[in-house]
Write a protein that holds these residues in place. Structure first.
Motif: not given
Length: 309
Positions: A158-169, A179-188
């Motif tokens: 079990m783990d999580c992955m982050r997907w960078v979201w460029k067009n985040c409102p 912490r990376s200062k970029t918008a991301t969405v997490i997939l578990e």
């Protein structure tokens, strides 16, 4: 003299009328500017023929007699082969919607609609086989594979992955920035050795950590409600009735989690840590293969809402 004066009056009247007409036209154009719609000529027929010649010449996937239909302008629209190819290219290569226009002659809006319809079709057709919980037979297979690797009772990693979201409102960036200062969405996800991701929970904002994702995840709902498949195994003479998952050190110290030892000291601890980290790489490898097969996940997401992602 009267004729000259009448001509002069008519000329003044015409000038006045012309002045007022031009003034009203300019005011109307300023108040209600009209943009002329630009129609981009796309030779869809030639793009379709080229696509079939390159990829489908031996055994065409679709019959042109029943796959192409004229539109309101009595022109053949994009064929099903073009639409599916556009969706597959965007998924496999991670290209933007307007990049397929050069070869497939499809506009950006049409390409975005194609990928949405294509993914909906894939989910409708394959969800019964893949987007499901493990059956009792699957659980026994997972337990058997775990025991062969020295972890009896293991159901997966079990783990999580982050997907960078460029067009985040802009209004949501504060919630989705980590912490990376970029918008991301997490997939578990929970994956087995054969890269079967049998649990996936997507949509948590990137500002959360793995523990926050776990608190929102429905992965243990069946266990809480006594609907989970029966698991029984014995270790060191002790019998257990619940399976467990291999995780990293950030997860809580629950009986259903087996994490690595942070600072192993003895040979026994070092051996266990090595074996645990080796087996836990199943989910990391699944994330890597997922991003390699579908480059759209590896690149920043271009959608405007989480449901689309």
């Amino acid at each position: 003299m009267d004729f000259i004066e009448e001509s002069r009056d008519l000329q003044v009247l015409e000038d006045a009328i012309r002045y007022f007409v031009n003034t009203n036209v300019q005011q109307n154009e300023h108040q209600h500017p009209r943009k002329k719609r630009i129609t981009v000529p796309r030779d869809r027929e030639a793009a379709h023929d080229s696509l079939v010649a390159d990829y489908f010449s031996d055994q065409p996937m679709y019959n042109e007699d029943n796959s192409d239909h004229p539109n309101a302008a009595m022109r053949l629209g994009a064929s099903a082969v073009q639409k599916c190819t556009a969706a597959i290219r965007m998924l496999a290569y991670g290209c933007e919607a307007d990049q397929v226009d050069e070869y497939l002659k499809l506009g950006a809006s049409t390409s975005r609609e194609c990928i949405t319809k294509f993914v909906d079709g894939v989910i409708a057709h394959f969800s019964i086989d893949y987007l499901r919980k493990p059956t009792p037979e699957d659980v026994q297979r997972l337990l058997r594979e775990g025991e062969e690797r020295g972890f009896p009772g293991m159901l997966g990693s079990m783990d999580c992955m982050r997907w960078v979201w460029k067009n985040c409102p802009a209004g949501w960036k504060g919630m989705y920035q980590g912490r990376s200062k970029t918008a991301t969405v997490i997939l578990e996800a929970i994956a087995s050795r054969d890269l079967w991701i049998w649990h996936a929970f997507f949509g948590t904002p990137g500002s959360c950590n793995d523990i926050n994702v776990l608190q929102r995840s429905p992965v243990f709902d069946d266990i809480i409600n006594n609907r989970a498949p029966q698991v029984q195994f014995t270790v060191n003479g002790n019998t257990y009735k619940k399976g467990y998952y291999l995780t990293d050190g950030i997860y809580p110290k629950w009986s259903t989690f087996v994490d690595t030892i942070t600072a192993p000291q003895t040979y026994k601890q070092r051996l266990f840590t090595k074996r645990q980290e080796s087996a836990r790489k199943d989910v990391e490898r699944a994330f890597g293969v997922l991003q390699a097969r579908f480059a759209i996940i590896r690149k920043p997401a271009l959608a405007w809402n989480v449901d689309m992602l």
